[in-house]
Design a protein around this motif. Structure first.
Motif, PDB file in Angstrom:
ATOM      1  N   CYS A  90       0.827  -1.212   0.000  1.00  0.00           N
ATOM      2  CA  CYS A  90       0.000   0.000   0.000  1.00  0.00           C
ATOM      3  C   CYS A  90       0.858   1.257   0.000  1.00  0.00           C
ATOM      4  O   CYS A  90       0.526   2.239  -0.664  1.00  0.00           O
ATOM      5  N   LEU A  91       1.951   1.224   0.731  1.00  0.00           N
ATOM      6  CA  LEU A  91       2.859   2.369   0.733  1.00  0.00           C
ATOM      7  C   LEU A  91       3.487   2.542  -0.650  1.00  0.00           C
ATOM      8  O   LEU A  91       3.588   3.661  -1.163  1.00  0.00           O
ATOM      9  N   GLU A  92       3.887   1.445  -1.254  1.00  0.00           N
ATOM     10  CA  GLU A  92       4.464   1.520  -2.609  1.00  0.00           C
ATOM     11  C   GLU A  92       3.478   2.180  -3.567  1.00  0.00           C
ATOM     12  O   GLU A  92       3.852   3.035  -4.363  1.00  0.00           O
ATOM     13  N   GLU A  93       2.219   1.760  -3.461  1.00  0.00           N
ATOM     14  CA  GLU A  93       1.221   2.303  -4.377  1.00  0.00           C
ATOM     15  C   GLU A  93       1.016   3.796  -4.123  1.00  0.00           C
ATOM     16  O   GLU A  93       0.938   4.591  -5.049  1.00  0.00           O
ATOM     17  N   LYS A  94       0.932   4.145  -2.824  1.00  0.00           N
ATOM     18  CA  LYS A  94       0.762   5.550  -2.460  1.00  0.00           C
ATOM     19  C   LYS A  94       1.895   6.400  -3.022  1.00  0.00           C
ATOM     20  O   LYS A  94       1.676   7.495  -3.530  1.00  0.00           O
ATOM     21  N   LEU A  95       3.126   5.876  -2.923  1.00  0.00           N
ATOM     22  CA  LEU A  95       4.290   6.645  -3.364  1.00  0.00           C
ATOM     23  C   LEU A  95       4.502   6.543  -4.874  1.00  0.00           C
ATOM     24  O   LEU A  95       5.327   7.260  -5.435  1.00  0.00           O
ATOM     25  N   GLN A  96       3.782   5.597  -5.493  1.00  0.00           N
ATOM     26  CA  GLN A  96       3.966   5.359  -6.935  1.00  0.00           C
ATOM     27  C   GLN A  96       5.439   5.124  -7.255  1.00  0.00           C
ATOM     28  O   GLN A  96       5.986   5.689  -8.205  1.00  0.00           O
ATOM     29  N   THR A  97       6.036   4.272  -6.444  1.00  0.00           N
ATOM     30  CA  THR A  97       7.455   3.995  -6.624  1.00  0.00           C
ATOM     31  C   THR A  97       7.667   2.619  -7.248  1.00  0.00           C
ATOM     32  O   THR A  97       6.903   1.695  -6.946  1.00  0.00           O
ATOM     33  N   ALA A 395      13.245   5.392   4.487  1.00  0.00           N
ATOM     34  CA  ALA A 395      12.750   4.416   3.502  1.00  0.00           C
ATOM     35  C   ALA A 395      11.881   5.123   2.464  1.00  0.00           C
ATOM     36  O   ALA A 395      11.989   4.862   1.260  1.00  0.00           O
ATOM     37  N   ILE A 396      11.033   6.033   2.928  1.00  0.00           N
ATOM     38  CA  ILE A 396      10.185   6.783   1.990  1.00  0.00           C
ATOM     39  C   ILE A 396      11.056   7.663   1.085  1.00  0.00           C
ATOM     40  O   ILE A 396      10.875   7.693  -0.134  1.00  0.00           O
ATOM     41  N   ASP A 397      12.029   8.348   1.683  1.00  0.00           N
ATOM     42  CA  ASP A 397      12.938   9.170   0.874  1.00  0.00           C
ATOM     43  C   ASP A 397      13.598   8.334  -0.221  1.00  0.00           C
ATOM     44  O   ASP A 397      13.698   8.759  -1.373  1.00  0.00           O
ATOM     45  N   GLU A 398      14.049   7.169   0.143  1.00  0.00           N
ATOM     46  CA  GLU A 398      14.750   6.309  -0.822  1.00  0.00           C
ATOM     47  C   GLU A 398      13.798   5.790  -1.890  1.00  0.00           C
ATOM     48  O   GLU A 398      14.172   5.669  -3.064  1.00  0.00           O
ATOM     49  N   ALA A 399      12.567   5.492  -1.475  1.00  0.00           N
ATOM     50  CA  ALA A 399      11.580   5.009  -2.449  1.00  0.00           C
ATOM     51  C   ALA A 399      11.240   6.112  -3.449  1.00  0.00           C
ATOM     52  O   ALA A 399      11.013   5.846  -4.630  1.00  0.00           O
ATOM     53  N   ILE A 400      11.229   7.334  -2.963  1.00  0.00           N
ATOM     54  CA  ILE A 400      10.955   8.469  -3.862  1.00  0.00           C
ATOM     55  C   ILE A 400      12.126   8.677  -4.832  1.00  0.00           C
ATOM     56  O   ILE A 400      11.933   8.947  -6.021  1.00  0.00           O
ATOM     57  N   LYS A 401      13.342   8.493  -4.331  1.00  0.00           N
ATOM     58  CA  LYS A 401      14.511   8.558  -5.230  1.00  0.00           C
ATOM     59  C   LYS A 401      14.380   7.516  -6.339  1.00  0.00           C
ATOM     60  O   LYS A 401      14.700   7.777  -7.497  1.00  0.00           O
ATOM     61  N   CYS A 402      13.922   6.319  -5.966  1.00  0.00           N
ATOM     62  CA  CYS A 402      13.756   5.251  -6.964  1.00  0.00           C
ATOM     63  C   CYS A 402      12.749   5.666  -8.027  1.00  0.00           C
ATOM     64  O   CYS A 402      12.872   5.314  -9.192  1.00  0.00           O
ATOM     65  N   ASN A 410      15.092  -3.103  -3.786  1.00  0.00           N
ATOM     66  CA  ASN A 410      14.452  -3.753  -2.648  1.00  0.00           C
ATOM     67  C   ASN A 410      14.913  -3.053  -1.373  1.00  0.00           C
ATOM     68  O   ASN A 410      16.066  -3.176  -0.971  1.00  0.00           O
ATOM     69  N   ILE A 411      13.994  -2.322  -0.772  1.00  0.00           N
ATOM     70  CA  ILE A 411      14.308  -1.553   0.431  1.00  0.00           C
ATOM     71  C   ILE A 411      13.723  -2.270   1.642  1.00  0.00           C
ATOM     72  O   ILE A 411      12.524  -2.528   1.682  1.00  0.00           O
ATOM     73  N   VAL A 412      14.563  -2.595   2.585  1.00  0.00           N
ATOM     74  CA  VAL A 412      14.091  -3.275   3.795  1.00  0.00           C
ATOM     75  C   VAL A 412      14.335  -2.348   4.978  1.00  0.00           C
ATOM     76  O   VAL A 412      15.420  -1.778   5.092  1.00  0.00           O
ATOM     77  N   PHE A 413      13.309  -2.166   5.815  1.00  0.00           N
ATOM     78  CA  PHE A 413      13.596  -1.398   7.028  1.00  0.00           C
ATOM     79  C   PHE A 413      13.007  -2.075   8.261  1.00  0.00           C
ATOM     80  O   PHE A 413      12.122  -2.929   8.152  1.00  0.00           O
ATOM     81  N   GLY A 414      13.534  -1.696   9.400  1.00  0.00           N
ATOM     82  CA  GLY A 414      13.062  -2.262  10.657  1.00  0.00           C
ATOM     83  C   GLY A 414      11.962  -1.396  11.232  1.00  0.00           C
ATOM     84  O   GLY A 414      12.186  -0.215  11.506  1.00  0.00           O
TER      85      GLY A 414
END
Lengths: 454, 454
Positions: A90-97, A395-402, A410-414
């Motif tokens: 859902c986060l991926e979709e929201k960010l359109q990443t 993680a969001i910052d990095e997904a936006i960079k992508c 593949n971004i993994v966070f704790g």
């Protein structure tokens, strides 16, 4: 490749049977702890006055790569582990990443965080040694809650010194601890010598983890049949927390996913160290490469603005000295809302990995962190702890960079825990009353100028 | 037989694809809702003024046994479902009982309860109908939180009337709702006609679900593009909540376990109805037999001391009338700490199953409930919601009976949620300041004497 479910749950029989000690694979080892009296490396005997003997052994052992997890601990782990590795669709979709985002969620237990992984281990060894009880400190209250639960399970007395600002902001955390039978004292208190001294020196102080540690150590050493236990910073804690990284590794392997980037929030380093250890091990053995990122608050930036030096672990200077990235043991951070990330220093294992360049670090400001937390909560359903939200932010910052580069990393966070006891902080944010605080160079210079000369 | 793990997790592809409507298998159906104006059975048109049309259809349909769960809802479910069926090994050991205890844990999501199962369904149908938003009431705050999360997911406006005593006892619940973007108003408020009237009639009242419902219905009907949604009592809610029972059934079947007894706490009946529906269905179809037990607070004993009659669902008498076990819509329970179990009536489906003898009921006092909650928390790790702890209390009682008789019964209960926002109540209990309150016969006679003559 199999379709990846929303939540990857390992089977109970896929749960790790051993903890991983990353120091064993490090050619250059973290520097030893020093006895505060002699300034010589601490011995097992030194440590055994303060810690349970078995834990002291784990602390000192930088050669053994794997330690068996006793069955009694595995049995407790089964109540809340394996924890899920969640694909944040859902986060991926929201960010359109194009990035694939995964988070290892450690908040599905009443302590609300990963702290339980080490609490139950430390309580087990205390019980096995025949102790009556343990003392500890807690910042955000997560560690204290975890330890209360663990002690209640093994029938041990549990005495918690809780950093005063958290004690006041989180009365309900205190009640959770009491429900599990713990005694909770706000720190600095007037029940210890060091507490009295700190109160006299800094009237009205809201406390710090460093003070609370000193009080808890004093309380442990003054009572027969008690030892002190600690929820972060120590390498024994990182050892126990390696269960996070090991499960993450297994879950990723099970679905044939190779992580590109692994992100964790960093206070004392317990979650971060536990999460990255097995991956850092692969890097140290030349088997794989990852981008490992520690995220710390701009208000308490030990890695990004601290100094790599020997320092006291506590304000009262009763604990061994550790070589670590530190802001100075006299540094008292602003009353920011990520209580778990207010420690002046960083685990010596994490510090050494950082110094060797295996790990990067970033600092983020709390308003941005709560913005990311709210965004995450609204799409992924989980209301995250302020601490964990530091990792979410990056993680969001990095997904936006992508999104900009088109890379499907593949971004993994704790996701270390939930924010159910942090609603005071969320309220500030919801009301638009949250502010950011970054220490000035002068402030840091001042506290760093008091580092011991070693 | 396979060894039973601590937590039975179904795979995502084993999650139910349909909800189960127990009314379809009942020979004698629950009595229809009545229009409060005409006292005739409500029509789809009547209901559609208040509820979303699709939900109104579900409400009225007592023939169709299964309803497909739309993919958008299943997609949201995957974020926190299937929920685990936990084998309470540690509790069994603590009690030294030969019984096998299982609990279906619905608290592993940020709303902290099962309420999310219906909230997401109701938000989905509201969105599909092109509405701007929804209004609702909340007692303990669990339903309001769940609905806030669901509305935030679908981008709907969410207005919550929160029973005043909960609003005051649980400021942090309010903040969770606000974090998800909801507007929260304490009820009775001065923002609606019915709220003003109730405030004038009962100055200083701490409110009740019945009042809050009336306010939310008024708010929905006065705003263009809004409908009212409800978290319990209605049969549409029980339909959505059947996902709990269906998963429980699948998990038990997967491990070849035949439940002897299924226990749920009962406020309006949403969790209980959802949990027992598929099992009651088996009984109604003559396929199996179970002992089904509803547990309610002694302070609000609709099943054990109420009357089976048509009554108003809300204090303001604007909603349809339902035939149900009721204490009278004017009944305002004492300010006990299980906010979710303070409703004067009981779901008409649950009421009818009870009346037909398929379901038994017990009432328990809150001090005993908190004792059971604490015992459970200390061995099973999860700090339960006060509501859920009613079921724990009876499960423990039954397990102790098994110890006396030597029977190895399979006891299943619903652990509907966590108590993280109920620490004020736990504090009272920890401080030894919790009291019990049981309404007198005179009090009940008085409120029951005001039942409508139908």
């Amino acid at each position: 490749m199999q379709e990846i479910p929303y939540k990857i749950y390992l089977e109970e029989n896929e749960m790790p049977t051993q903890w991983y000690n990353v120091r064993a694979d490090m050619k250059k080892k973290p520097a030893p702890l020093l006895n505060p009296g002699t300034l010589q490396p601490v011995t097992l005997e030194d440590l055994s006055h303060v810690f349970c003997t078995e834990l002291a052994k784990q602390e000192l052992d930088d050669k053994t790569p794997y330690f068996d997890i006793p069955e009694e601990i595995r049995s407790f782990y089964r109540m809340y582990r394996p924890s899920p590795l969640v694909r944040a669709y859902c986060l991926e979709e929201k960010l359109q990443t194009p990035a694939h985002i995964y988070y290892k969620f450690e908040g599905n237990n009443t302590s609300g965080s990963h702290k339980l992984n080490s609490a139950i281990a430390q309580a087990y060894y205390a019980k096995k040694q025949g102790l009556k009880g343990v003392t500890t400190e807690t910042g955000a209250g997560q560690w204290g809650t975890a330890l209360s639960m663990a002690c209640s399970y093994f029938g041990l007395d549990c005495q918690v010194y809780m950093v005063k600002c958290s004690y006041e902001q989180k009365p309900f955390r205190r009640e959770v601890m009491r429900t599990y039978g713990a005694k909770v004292t706000p720190s600095p208190s007037m029940t210890t010598e060091v507490g009295k001294k700190i109160n006299a020196e800094f009237p009205g102080t809201t406390g710090s983890l460093g003070c609370a540690i000193s009080e808890a150590v004093e309380a442990a050493t003054k009572q027969e049949g008690y030892r002190y236990v600690l929820g972060s910073v120590l390498t024994q804690v990182l050892l126990h927390q390696s269960v996070i990284g090991l499960e993450t590794q297994s879950a990723l392997r099970k679905y044939g996913v190779k992580a590109d980037m692994i992100i964790g929030c960093a206070g004392g380093g317990s979650n971060l160290g536990g999460l990255i250890s097995p991956f850092a091990g692969e890097m140290l053995r030349g088997e794989a490469d990852y981008e490992l990122i520690a995220v710390e608050p701009a208000s308490c930036p030990s890695l990004t603005r601290g100094k790599y030096a020997y320092d006291f672990c506590d304000t009262g200077k009763v604990c061994p000295l550790a070589k670590m990235y530190t802001l100075g043991s006299g540094f008292i951070p602003s009353a920011n809302h990520a209580g778990g990330l207010r420690y002046h220093g960083m685990s010596s294992v994490v510090s050494e990995l950082y110094d060797q360049g295996l790990l990067k670090a970033r600092s983020v400001e709390q308003t941005e962190v709560f913005k990311a937390a709210t965004e995450f909560a609204r799409v992924e359903g989980i209301l995250p702890a302020p601490e964990s939200s530091h990792a979410i932010k990056v993680a969001i910052d990095e997904a936006i960079k992508c999104k900009e580069t088109g890379e499907a990393k593949n971004i993994v966070f704790g996701l270390t825990g939930t924010g159910y006891f942090d609603m005071y902080a969320y309220q500030k944010f919801n009301d638009g009353q949250m502010s950011d605080y970054i220490p000035t160079d002068e402030e840091l210079d001042k506290s760093l100028s008091q580092l011991p000369k070693i």
